[in-house]
Motif scaffolding. Structure first.
Motif, PDB file in Angstrom:
ATOM      1  N   LEU A 100     -51.359 -62.901 -14.324  1.00  0.00           N
ATOM      2  CA  LEU A 100     -51.966 -64.000 -15.062  1.00  0.00           C
ATOM      3  C   LEU A 100     -52.928 -63.391 -16.079  1.00  0.00           C
ATOM      4  CD1 LEU A 100     -51.992 -67.198 -14.753  1.00  0.00           C
ATOM      5  CD2 LEU A 100     -54.162 -66.879 -13.581  1.00  0.00           C
ATOM      6  N   VAL A 101     -52.807 -63.798 -17.335  1.00  0.00           N
ATOM      7  CA  VAL A 101     -53.700 -63.322 -18.396  1.00  0.00           C
ATOM      8  C   VAL A 101     -54.519 -64.506 -18.883  1.00  0.00           C
ATOM      9  CG1 VAL A 101     -53.856 -62.352 -20.715  1.00  0.00           C
ATOM     10  CG2 VAL A 101     -52.157 -61.463 -19.104  1.00  0.00           C
ATOM     11  N   VAL A 102     -55.846 -64.391 -18.802  1.00  0.00           N
ATOM     12  CA  VAL A 102     -56.748 -65.476 -19.186  1.00  0.00           C
ATOM     13  C   VAL A 102     -57.561 -65.037 -20.391  1.00  0.00           C
ATOM     14  CG1 VAL A 102     -58.585 -67.024 -18.435  1.00  0.00           C
ATOM     15  CG2 VAL A 102     -56.891 -66.221 -16.789  1.00  0.00           C
ATOM     16  N   VAL A 103     -57.547 -65.863 -21.439  1.00  0.00           N
ATOM     17  CA  VAL A 103     -58.291 -65.578 -22.662  1.00  0.00           C
ATOM     18  C   VAL A 103     -59.353 -66.649 -22.835  1.00  0.00           C
ATOM     19  CG1 VAL A 103     -58.166 -65.257 -25.161  1.00  0.00           C
ATOM     20  CG2 VAL A 103     -56.240 -64.565 -23.701  1.00  0.00           C
ATOM     21  N   GLY A 104     -60.599 -66.222 -22.956  1.00  0.00           N
ATOM     22  CA  GLY A 104     -61.716 -67.145 -23.096  1.00  0.00           C
ATOM     23  C   GLY A 104     -63.009 -66.452 -22.756  1.00  0.00           C
ATOM     24  N   SER A 105     -64.121 -67.089 -23.050  1.00  0.00           N
ATOM     25  CA  SER A 105     -65.423 -66.506 -22.772  1.00  0.00           C
ATOM     26  C   SER A 105     -65.549 -65.113 -23.379  1.00  0.00           C
ATOM     27  CB  SER A 105     -65.679 -66.452 -21.263  1.00  0.00           C
ATOM     28  OG  SER A 105     -67.008 -66.080 -20.992  1.00  0.00           O
ATOM     29  N   SER A 123     -45.799 -69.829 -20.106  1.00  0.00           N
ATOM     30  CA  SER A 123     -45.030 -68.771 -19.464  1.00  0.00           C
ATOM     31  C   SER A 123     -44.466 -67.863 -20.546  1.00  0.00           C
ATOM     32  CB  SER A 123     -43.899 -69.377 -18.629  1.00  0.00           C
ATOM     33  OG  SER A 123     -43.040 -68.359 -18.153  1.00  0.00           O
ATOM     34  N   ILE A 124     -44.810 -66.580 -20.494  1.00  0.00           N
ATOM     35  CA  ILE A 124     -44.317 -65.608 -21.456  1.00  0.00           C
ATOM     36  C   ILE A 124     -43.294 -64.722 -20.743  1.00  0.00           C
ATOM     37  CG2 ILE A 124     -44.921 -63.792 -23.089  1.00  0.00           C
ATOM     38  CD1 ILE A 124     -46.189 -66.525 -23.711  1.00  0.00           C
ATOM     39  N   ARG A 125     -42.067 -64.745 -21.225  1.00  0.00           N
ATOM     40  CA  ARG A 125     -41.000 -64.003 -20.555  1.00  0.00           C
ATOM     41  C   ARG A 125     -40.414 -62.883 -21.415  1.00  0.00           C
ATOM     42  NH1 ARG A 125     -39.256 -66.593 -15.886  1.00  0.00           N
ATOM     43  NH2 ARG A 125     -40.235 -68.622 -15.548  1.00  0.00           N
ATOM     44  N   ASN A 126     -40.984 -62.671 -22.573  1.00  0.00           N
ATOM     45  CA  ASN A 126     -40.550 -61.549 -23.421  1.00  0.00           C
ATOM     46  C   ASN A 126     -41.774 -60.868 -24.006  1.00  0.00           C
ATOM     47  OD1 ASN A 126     -41.291 -63.678 -25.029  1.00  0.00           O
ATOM     48  ND2 ASN A 126     -39.698 -63.350 -26.568  1.00  0.00           N
ATOM     49  N   GLY A 127     -42.756 -60.630 -23.154  1.00  0.00           N
ATOM     50  CA  GLY A 127     -44.034 -60.111 -23.617  1.00  0.00           C
ATOM     51  C   GLY A 127     -44.001 -58.668 -24.056  1.00  0.00           C
ATOM     52  N   GLY A 128     -43.012 -57.917 -23.611  1.00  0.00           N
ATOM     53  CA  GLY A 128     -42.960 -56.496 -23.963  1.00  0.00           C
ATOM     54  C   GLY A 128     -42.406 -55.714 -22.798  1.00  0.00           C
ATOM     55  N   GLY A 187     -42.975 -52.857 -19.436  1.00  0.00           N
ATOM     56  CA  GLY A 187     -43.923 -52.561 -18.369  1.00  0.00           C
ATOM     57  C   GLY A 187     -44.339 -53.787 -17.583  1.00  0.00           C
ATOM     58  N   SER A 188     -45.578 -53.772 -17.117  1.00  0.00           N
ATOM     59  CA  SER A 188     -46.058 -54.811 -16.209  1.00  0.00           C
ATOM     60  C   SER A 188     -46.260 -56.153 -16.889  1.00  0.00           C
ATOM     61  CB  SER A 188     -47.376 -54.370 -15.556  1.00  0.00           C
ATOM     62  OG  SER A 188     -48.364 -54.154 -16.552  1.00  0.00           O
ATOM     63  N   LEU A 189     -46.317 -56.185 -18.230  1.00  0.00           N
ATOM     64  CA  LEU A 189     -46.517 -57.441 -18.944  1.00  0.00           C
ATOM     65  C   LEU A 189     -45.240 -57.911 -19.640  1.00  0.00           C
ATOM     66  CD1 LEU A 189     -50.098 -57.308 -20.483  1.00  0.00           C
ATOM     67  CD2 LEU A 189     -49.286 -58.528 -18.477  1.00  0.00           C
ATOM     68  N   GLU A 190     -44.106 -57.553 -19.088  1.00  0.00           N
ATOM     69  CA  GLU A 190     -42.851 -58.078 -19.633  1.00  0.00           C
ATOM     70  C   GLU A 190     -42.788 -59.586 -19.413  1.00  0.00           C
ATOM     71  OE1 GLU A 190     -38.018 -57.391 -19.280  1.00  0.00           O
ATOM     72  OE2 GLU A 190     -39.401 -56.222 -18.035  1.00  0.00           O
ATOM     73  N   ALA A 206     -54.666 -50.774 -23.573  1.00  0.00           N
ATOM     74  CA  ALA A 206     -54.442 -51.089 -24.985  1.00  0.00           C
ATOM     75  C   ALA A 206     -53.010 -51.544 -25.214  1.00  0.00           C
ATOM     76  CB  ALA A 206     -54.762 -49.865 -25.844  1.00  0.00           C
ATOM     77  N   ALA A 207     -52.055 -50.966 -24.458  1.00  0.00           N
ATOM     78  CA  ALA A 207     -50.652 -51.387 -24.559  1.00  0.00           C
ATOM     79  C   ALA A 207     -50.489 -52.829 -24.094  1.00  0.00           C
ATOM     80  CB  ALA A 207     -49.764 -50.452 -23.743  1.00  0.00           C
ATOM     81  N   ASP A 208     -51.243 -53.205 -23.045  1.00  0.00           N
ATOM     82  CA  ASP A 208     -51.207 -54.586 -22.559  1.00  0.00           C
ATOM     83  C   ASP A 208     -51.747 -55.543 -23.620  1.00  0.00           C
ATOM     84  OD1 ASP A 208     -50.196 -53.754 -20.132  1.00  0.00           O
ATOM     85  OD2 ASP A 208     -52.154 -53.657 -19.159  1.00  0.00           O
ATOM     86  N   ILE A 209     -52.855 -55.157 -24.244  1.00  0.00           N
ATOM     87  CA  ILE A 209     -53.442 -56.004 -25.288  1.00  0.00           C
ATOM     88  C   ILE A 209     -52.458 -56.163 -26.448  1.00  0.00           C
ATOM     89  CG2 ILE A 209     -55.309 -56.189 -26.974  1.00  0.00           C
ATOM     90  CD1 ILE A 209     -57.135 -54.780 -24.993  1.00  0.00           C
ATOM     91  N   SER A 210     -51.754 -55.081 -26.790  1.00  0.00           N
ATOM     92  CA  SER A 210     -50.760 -55.144 -27.863  1.00  0.00           C
ATOM     93  C   SER A 210     -49.623 -56.103 -27.511  1.00  0.00           C
ATOM     94  CB  SER A 210     -50.193 -53.748 -28.140  1.00  0.00           C
ATOM     95  OG  SER A 210     -51.208 -52.862 -28.581  1.00  0.00           O
TER      96      SER A 210
END
Length: 303
Positions: free
Chosen positions: A170-175, A229-234, A236-239, A261-265
């Protein structure tokens, strides 16, 4: 103005009550299904959603007509609905083929209408994108702490349901930041921190087990929340991952052990933050093309 709103609300309540009584009596008539469809098709959108709350049989027929009117087709259904539509979805006997749902809550009856949101999401198994907006910040309009806590709990339940449908974290963006959590880290309940100097604090997730950051978000305003739901994120672990975004005017891109940094990308191409005004980049390892595209989509930010 208050008298006018009260009068309109009472009139609407009486109309709904009369409509429900009318269709309860009509249900006793033995008419062909095709004729019922013709009768229901004569109703307005608002009345159609009211009949969807009368019984299971009427729910299925009314929702089917409503979906056809809004061109919602299986597996590609994206729909923008009024908040009282959620009750009809919550009571749905046949699961609607909705993949993307957008809903806006008015200034009144926010808590009552939001109570139908978790059930509506649960009743739409194909739903992978949810956008909830409030005309007025619920943390400002709902003054009592227990009502605020209930709103937070509802958001939590929706996040849990949608996160369970997508493999990956789960990726949470905020604060002001981006955080990564595993689905098992979503707690059984939320804790409301209370009114703070810079906003209302709400514990959106549990405490980070790696103690790198706290999952405590301070909302200056809570105008909207998106869960996708992101299913083509890249790679590794964030695919595949579930992306939860809250309003924020400032965002810091700071890699950690949990979020490289790869995850952020991999996350940035899926982010759209309308209120973003300032961006702090604390690494030079983020993909430059991805970063340039993100900044192009947010022309008002200052790096």
């Amino acid at each position: 103005m208050l008298f006018s709103l009260t009068t309109k609300s009472l009139a609407r309540f009486r109309r709904r009550s009369t409509l429900a009584k009318l269709f309860n009596s009509l249900q006793t008539l033995e008419l062909p299904v095709e004729l019922w469809d013709e009768i229901l098709a004569l109703l307005t959108n608002d009345d159609l959603l009211q009949t969807a709350c009368v019984s299971r049989a009427w729910n299925a027929r009314s929702l089917a007509i409503y979906m056809r009117r809004h061109n919602v087709i299986p597996d590609t259904g994206s729909i923008d609905v009024p908040s009282f539509f959620l009750q009809a979805l919550h009571l749905a006997f046949v699961s609607p083929q909705i993949t993307a749902l957008r809903c806006t809550f008015p200034a009144f009856a926010v808590r009552r209408r939001m109570r139908s949101l978790p059930g509506a999401v649960a009743n739409c198994p194909h739903l992978t994108s949810l956008s909830v907006k409030w005309r007025y910040d619920p943390f400002e309009t709902l003054k009592k702490s227990h009502t605020r806590a209930e709103i937070v709990a509802i958001i939590r339940d929706v996040v849990r349901t949608l996160a369970d449908r997508t493999p990956g974290p789960l990726v949470v963006v905020g604060s002001t930041k981006i955080q990564r959590f595993e689905r098992k880290e979503i707690p059984a309940r939320y804790l409301l921190i209370g009114k703070q100097r810079d906003g209302v604090g709400a514990s959106v997730l549990g405490r980070d087990t790696h103690a790198e950051s706290e999952s405590s978000f301070s909302f200056n305003r809570l105008d909207w929340v998106n869960v996708r739901s992101i299913r083509n994120g890249g790679s590794g672990s964030l695919e595949c991952f579930t992306l939860v975004t809250f309003p924020t005017a400032f965002l810091a891109l700071h890699p950690t052990k949990l979020l490289t940094a790869a995850d952020i990308s991999a996350i940035l191409p899926h982010l759209k933050l309308p209120a973003l005004q300032s961006l702090a980049i604390r690494t030079d390892e983020i993909d430059r093309d991805v970063l340039a595209d993100f900044q192009k989509r947010h022309p008002h930010i200052m790096s």
